[in-house]
Every structure is written in structure tokens, then in C-alpha cells.
Motif scaffolding. Structure first.
Motif, PDB file in Angstrom:
ATOM      1  N   THR A  40     -30.669  -3.230 -61.447  1.00 51.49           N
ATOM      2  CA  THR A  40     -31.120  -2.883 -59.955  1.00 51.49           C
ATOM      3  C   THR A  40     -29.576  -3.091 -59.137  1.00 51.49           C
ATOM      4  N   ILE A  41     -29.112  -4.458 -59.320  1.00 51.91           N
ATOM      5  CA  ILE A  41     -27.936  -4.681 -58.474  1.00 51.91           C
ATOM      6  C   ILE A  41     -26.597  -3.669 -58.881  1.00 51.91           C
ATOM      7  N   VAL A  42     -26.582  -3.624 -60.204  1.00 52.43           N
ATOM      8  CA  VAL A  42     -25.586  -2.697 -60.608  1.00 52.43           C
ATOM      9  C   VAL A  42     -25.695  -1.089 -60.095  1.00 52.43           C
ATOM     10  N   MET A  43     -26.912  -0.679 -60.182  1.00 54.66           N
ATOM     11  CA  MET A  43     -27.212   0.648 -59.817  1.00 54.66           C
ATOM     12  C   MET A  43     -26.893   0.703 -58.275  1.00 54.66           C
ATOM     13  N   PHE A  44     -27.268  -0.330 -57.598  1.00 49.26           N
ATOM     14  CA  PHE A  44     -27.245  -0.340 -56.010  1.00 49.26           C
ATOM     15  C   PHE A  44     -25.612  -0.341 -55.628  1.00 49.26           C
ATOM     16  N   GLY A  45     -25.010  -1.181 -56.426  1.00 51.46           N
ATOM     17  CA  GLY A  45     -23.344  -1.065 -56.353  1.00 51.46           C
ATOM     18  C   GLY A  45     -22.936   0.274 -56.830  1.00 51.46           C
ATOM     19  N   SER A  46     -23.177   0.750 -57.804  1.00 54.87           N
ATOM     20  CA  SER A  46     -22.704   1.963 -58.064  1.00 54.87           C
ATOM     21  C   SER A  46     -23.033   3.284 -57.289  1.00 54.87           C
ATOM     22  N   ALA A  47     -24.390   3.104 -56.581  1.00 52.85           N
ATOM     23  CA  ALA A  47     -24.655   4.049 -55.409  1.00 52.85           C
ATOM     24  C   ALA A  47     -23.804   4.213 -54.216  1.00 52.85           C
ATOM     25  N   LEU A  48     -23.609   2.853 -53.908  1.00 57.03           N
ATOM     26  CA  LEU A  48     -22.900   2.754 -52.753  1.00 57.03           C
ATOM     27  C   LEU A  48     -21.250   2.862 -52.982  1.00 57.03           C
ATOM     28  N   LEU A  49     -20.753   2.772 -54.285  1.00 52.61           N
ATOM     29  CA  LEU A  49     -19.541   3.093 -54.477  1.00 52.61           C
ATOM     30  C   LEU A  49     -19.263   4.733 -54.635  1.00 52.61           C
ATOM     31  N   SER A  50     -20.382   5.303 -54.926  1.00 51.46           N
ATOM     32  CA  SER A  50     -20.268   6.825 -55.183  1.00 51.46           C
ATOM     33  C   SER A  50     -20.598   7.638 -53.935  1.00 51.46           C
ATOM     34  N   LEU A  51     -21.022   6.991 -53.071  1.00 51.43           N
ATOM     35  CA  LEU A  51     -21.204   7.702 -51.489  1.00 51.43           C
ATOM     36  C   LEU A  51     -20.078   8.110 -51.149  1.00 51.43           C
ATOM     37  N   PRO A  52     -18.817   7.488 -50.971  1.00 54.40           N
ATOM     38  CA  PRO A  52     -17.827   8.217 -50.259  1.00 54.40           C
ATOM     39  C   PRO A  52     -17.294   9.432 -51.090  1.00 54.40           C
ATOM     40  N   PHE A  53     -17.190   9.360 -52.639  1.00 56.49           N
ATOM     41  CA  PHE A  53     -17.016  10.594 -53.093  1.00 56.49           C
ATOM     42  C   PHE A  53     -17.968  11.725 -52.979  1.00 56.49           C
ATOM     43  N   ALA A  54     -19.009  11.633 -52.832  1.00 51.08           N
ATOM     44  CA  ALA A  54     -20.119  12.575 -52.441  1.00 51.08           C
ATOM     45  C   ALA A  54     -19.795  13.060 -51.149  1.00 51.08           C
ATOM     46  N   VAL A  55     -19.307  12.147 -50.094  1.00 57.02           N
ATOM     47  CA  VAL A  55     -19.050  12.690 -48.444  1.00 57.02           C
ATOM     48  C   VAL A  55     -17.587  13.494 -48.899  1.00 57.02           C
ATOM     49  N   LEU A  56     -16.627  13.101 -49.574  1.00 57.95           N
ATOM     50  CA  LEU A  56     -15.205  13.529 -49.667  1.00 57.95           C
ATOM     51  C   LEU A  56     -15.558  14.918 -50.271  1.00 57.95           C
ATOM     52  N   THR A  57     -16.270  14.931 -51.448  1.00 56.21           N
ATOM     53  CA  THR A  57     -16.536  16.400 -51.984  1.00 56.21           C
ATOM     54  C   THR A  57     -17.188  17.486 -51.120  1.00 56.21           C
ATOM     55  N   GLY A  58     -17.969  17.087 -50.363  1.00 54.47           N
ATOM     56  CA  GLY A  58     -18.742  17.736 -49.166  1.00 54.47           C
ATOM     57  C   GLY A  58     -17.632  18.374 -48.245  1.00 54.47           C
ATOM     58  N   ILE A  59     -16.922  17.405 -47.815  1.00 51.91           N
ATOM     59  CA  ILE A  59     -15.734  17.774 -46.899  1.00 51.91           C
ATOM     60  C   ILE A  59     -14.672  18.866 -47.444  1.00 51.91           C
ATOM     61  N   VAL A  60     -14.394  18.649 -48.802  1.00 49.19           N
ATOM     62  CA  VAL A  60     -13.562  19.574 -49.658  1.00 49.19           C
ATOM     63  C   VAL A  60     -14.208  20.897 -49.576  1.00 49.19           C
ATOM     64  N   LEU A  61     -15.454  20.872 -50.037  1.00 53.18           N
ATOM     65  CA  LEU A  61     -16.177  22.037 -50.037  1.00 53.18           C
ATOM     66  C   LEU A  61     -15.983  22.918 -48.838  1.00 53.18           C
ATOM     67  N   ARG A  62     -16.432  22.245 -47.895  1.00 50.38           N
ATOM     68  CA  ARG A  62     -16.495  22.696 -46.538  1.00 50.38           C
ATOM     69  C   ARG A  62     -15.032  23.468 -46.089  1.00 50.38           C
ATOM     70  N   ILE A  63     -14.006  22.668 -46.384  1.00 57.25           N
ATOM     71  CA  ILE A  63     -12.739  23.026 -46.032  1.00 57.25           C
ATOM     72  C   ILE A  63     -12.153  24.310 -46.863  1.00 57.25           C
ATOM     73  N   THR A  64     -12.586  24.245 -48.235  1.00 58.64           N
ATOM     74  CA  THR A  64     -12.229  25.372 -48.926  1.00 58.64           C
ATOM     75  C   THR A  64     -13.023  26.698 -48.747  1.00 58.64           C
ATOM     76  N   TYR A  65     -14.203  26.579 -48.364  1.00 63.30           N
ATOM     77  CA  TYR A  65     -15.019  27.798 -48.023  1.00 63.30           C
ATOM     78  C   TYR A  65     -14.751  28.297 -46.530  1.00 63.30           C
ATOM     79  N   ARG A  66     -13.903  27.545 -45.799  1.00 62.51           N
ATOM     80  CA  ARG A  66     -13.623  28.114 -44.387  1.00 62.51           C
ATOM     81  C   ARG A  66     -12.123  28.719 -44.601  1.00 62.51           C
ATOM     82  N   ALA A  67     -11.487  28.169 -45.711  1.00 61.97           N
ATOM     83  CA  ALA A  67      -9.952  28.898 -46.128  1.00 61.97           C
ATOM     84  C   ALA A  67     -10.216  29.893 -46.784  1.00 61.97           C
TER      85      ALA A  67
END
Length: 131
Positions: A40-67
């Protein structure tokens, strides 16, 4: 499917996909609290570490879509149906395609029509009701 359609689908479904990914991870981690707590601790840590990548991917998708949309609009074409427009696009106001009736704001973001307005409402009221 066009590149615009793919980007629009990815952008529209990205938030929901992330939500379900984290919900399923939570449902898997919940019983492991009692069975094997270090997992559980490993899963929680990996989820927290993957959250910035999910947000950055969303931002890149938005920028690419608008461009991609801006590029088509600058060429005088509708990003959705790729048909050349007869009217000149004003970069400071919403722009409506003459063929597919889609509306794009000055940032090249597609605006969705409000469906809960009375039928006598004008097109301008449908698209500007949120402002």
C-alpha cells in the motif's frame, strides 16, 4: 480520423481516464492495507509520483490541440471539417464555421453549444451564455 479529431478525443477523455486510473488504484490498495501494508505504501508513493506526469501530459495535450487548431484557423480553414471559409476570421471574437456550425473562441478552443436554452435564443446567446 483526422489529427484534430484524435487530439480532441484525447483531450476530452484524459481527465476521466486519470480519474478512473486513480480510483482503481485506490480500490486495489484498500484491501492490501490489511493483507500486505508495504504494498500500500509503495502504491501510494507511485501514485503521488505519477500525478505530476498526468498533469503535464494534460497540459501538453491542451497546448498541442490549440496549436493545431490555430494553425488551421490561420490558414482560413475549420479545424474540424477542414473546409476553407468564405468569411474572414476576426482574431478577437468567436468564429463559427459555415459548414459544420462549430464555434471557436479567440484561443482556438472549440465552444460547445448550450442545449438548455429556449429555442428562440440566437446563436450568439447559445455560445456566449457562459461569459
Amino acid at each position: 480520423m483526422t489529427i484534430y479529431g484524435i487530439l480532441r478525443a484525447l483531450r476530452g477523455g484524459w481527465g476521466l481516464a486519470c480519474f478512473w486510473f486513480y480510483t482503481i488504484a485506490f480500490l486495489i490498495a484498500l484491501p492490501t492495507v490489511f493483507l500486505f501494508p508495504p504494498a500500500t505504501i509503495v502504491m501510494f508513493g507511485s501514485a503521488l509520483l505519477s500525478l505530476p506526469f498526468a498533469v503535464l501530459t494534460g497540459i501538453v495535450l491542451r497546448i498541442t490541440y490549440r496549436a493545431w487548431s490555430r494553425r488551421a484557423l490561420a490558414a482560413g480553414r475549420c479545424p474540424a471539417c477542414r473546409k476553407r471559409m468564405q468569411s474572414h476570421r476576426d482574431p478577437t471574437s468567436n468564429w463559427k464555421c459555415e459548414f459544420c456550425d462549430r464555434v471557436f473562441d479567440p484561443d482556438a478552443e472549440e465552444q460547445m453549444a448550450r442545449t438548455n436554452l429556449p429555442p428562440q435564443a440566437t446563436d450568439a446567446a447559445k455560445y456566449n451564455a457562459l461569459r
